[in-house]
Design a protein around this motif. Structure first.
Motif, mmCIF file in Angstrom:
data_model
loop_
_atom_site.group_PDB
_atom_site.id
_atom_site.type_symbol
_atom_site.label_atom_id
_atom_site.label_comp_id
_atom_site.label_asym_id
_atom_site.label_seq_id
_atom_site.Cartn_x
_atom_site.Cartn_y
_atom_site.Cartn_z
ATOM 1 N N GLN A 41 0.809 -1.217 0.000
ATOM 2 C CA GLN A 41 0.000 0.000 0.000
ATOM 3 C C GLN A 41 0.841 1.264 0.000
ATOM 4 O OE1 GLN A 41 -3.254 -0.781 -0.503
ATOM 5 N NE2 GLN A 41 -2.332 -2.816 -0.356
ATOM 6 N N PHE A 42 2.118 1.116 0.340
ATOM 7 C CA PHE A 42 2.986 2.279 0.416
ATOM 8 C C PHE A 42 3.702 2.490 -0.913
ATOM 9 C CE2 PHE A 42 2.379 0.708 4.663
ATOM 10 C CZ PHE A 42 2.104 1.860 5.381
ATOM 11 N N PRO A 62 13.821 6.779 3.565
ATOM 12 C CA PRO A 62 12.401 7.151 3.581
ATOM 13 C C PRO A 62 11.714 6.739 4.880
ATOM 14 C CG PRO A 62 12.776 5.244 2.178
ATOM 15 C CD PRO A 62 14.134 5.778 2.528
ATOM 16 N N LEU A 63 10.719 7.513 5.246
ATOM 17 C CA LEU A 63 9.916 7.223 6.429
ATOM 18 C C LEU A 63 8.523 6.811 5.969
ATOM 19 C CD1 LEU A 63 10.911 10.331 8.597
ATOM 20 C CD2 LEU A 63 11.781 7.986 8.834
ATOM 21 N N TYR A 64 8.016 5.721 6.515
ATOM 22 C CA TYR A 64 6.721 5.180 6.118
ATOM 23 C C TYR A 64 5.691 5.458 7.208
ATOM 24 C CZ TYR A 64 9.496 2.646 2.675
ATOM 25 O OH TYR A 64 10.347 2.336 1.648
ATOM 26 N N GLY A 65 4.490 5.787 6.784
ATOM 27 C CA GLY A 65 3.439 6.044 7.758
ATOM 28 C C GLY A 65 2.074 6.054 7.101
ATOM 29 N N VAL A 89 8.155 3.621 16.418
ATOM 30 C CA VAL A 89 7.163 4.356 15.630
ATOM 31 C C VAL A 89 6.795 5.664 16.337
ATOM 32 C CG1 VAL A 89 5.140 3.270 16.712
ATOM 33 C CG2 VAL A 89 4.994 4.116 14.370
ATOM 34 N N ARG A 90 6.571 6.692 15.542
ATOM 35 C CA ARG A 90 6.133 7.991 16.064
ATOM 36 C C ARG A 90 4.621 8.091 15.857
ATOM 37 N NH1 ARG A 90 10.254 9.490 19.083
ATOM 38 N NH2 ARG A 90 9.643 11.685 18.937
ATOM 39 N N HIS A 203 8.440 16.001 14.936
ATOM 40 C CA HIS A 203 8.129 14.821 15.765
ATOM 41 C C HIS A 203 8.497 13.518 15.054
ATOM 42 C CE1 HIS A 203 6.057 12.208 18.571
ATOM 43 N NE2 HIS A 203 5.314 11.729 17.586
ATOM 44 N N ILE A 204 8.221 13.436 13.769
ATOM 45 C CA ILE A 204 8.490 12.178 13.041
ATOM 46 C C ILE A 204 9.907 12.108 12.499
ATOM 47 C CG2 ILE A 204 6.063 11.869 12.461
ATOM 48 C CD1 ILE A 204 6.598 12.888 9.709
ATOM 49 N N GLY A 205 10.683 13.200 12.714
ATOM 50 C CA GLY A 205 12.085 13.164 12.308
ATOM 51 C C GLY A 205 12.343 13.554 10.894
#
Length: 207
Positions: A41-42, A62-65, A89-90, A203-205
């Motif tokens: 899905q990402f 990369p950051l996934y969320g 995880v943030r 917050h998420i870096g």
């Protein structure tokens, strides 16, 4: 509207990889589909690779969320699983005025009920013609329903648990340190969206 807007803003950051669809509901509705489905899905962070050179990619992976508001009411066992798989995880909790949240949810539930969607679930607007749209708008007009109707809906567990912010936050904080949880006031997002997004990015870096 707040989470939809935030989803669009975060997707603009080339370092972040968010699904095309805002609410995946993997941890509550789609867990049985497995992590293979979840990972697909990402996006492949093609934009990330395009905007950053190879050296930057090494230092800034990369950051996934994803954004799924219903995760706020996940039971302990699901949060514990998330903690075990993604300990760093943030987490972001967007807190909306409870009355505004309840009324918005009631209107969406009414609209979905007129489309045959069960309470507690959500539907993505699909292609309907103008005549069908007019009919749906008429059937979903809150002025056509009594106060007693809406008060009865509010007694359903779907609404009571999602309005109980304190219990949901306690469950998450039982498994994650408070430093990993950012609580965002919806009013601040509306009043100063640029600063709020900056706060979230930090917050998420990805500031």
């Amino acid at each position: 509207a707040g989470t939809t807007w935030l989803h669009k803003m975060l997707r603009r950051n080339p370092r972040l990889s968010l699904p095309d669809q805002k609410e995946l509901h993997f941890w509550d509705w789609n867990r049985r589909k497995g992590f293979g489905w979840y990972s697909k899905q990402f996006t492949s962070t093609k934009e990330h690779k395009t905007c950053l050179n190879s050296k930057q990619q090494i230092h800034h992976p990369p950051l996934y969320g994803e954004i799924t508001p219903c995760y706020a009411v996940l039971p302990d066992q699901d949060i514990q699983e998330i903690r075990g798989l993604f300990p760093n995880v943030r987490i972001i909790f967007l807190a909306r005025d409870l009355i505004d949240r309840a009324w918005s949810a009631l209107l969406m539930e009414l609209r979905n009920a007129n489309r045959g969607v069960q309470r507690g679930n959500f539907t993505i607007e699909d292609d309907i013609d103008e005549r069908q749209q007019v009919k749906l708008d008429q059937e979903s007009d809150p002025e056509e329903y009594s106060d007693d109707y809406f008060m009865a809906q509010l007694t359903n567990e779907t609404h009571t648990c999602r309005s109980d912010y304190a219990s949901g936050l306690r469950r998450w904080l039982h498994h994650f340190p408070k430093e990993q949880l950012l609580i965002v006031d919806y009013r601040e997002l509306s009043k100063d969206p640029r600063e709020t997004v900056k706060q979230i990015m930090t917050h998420i870096g990805s500031s």
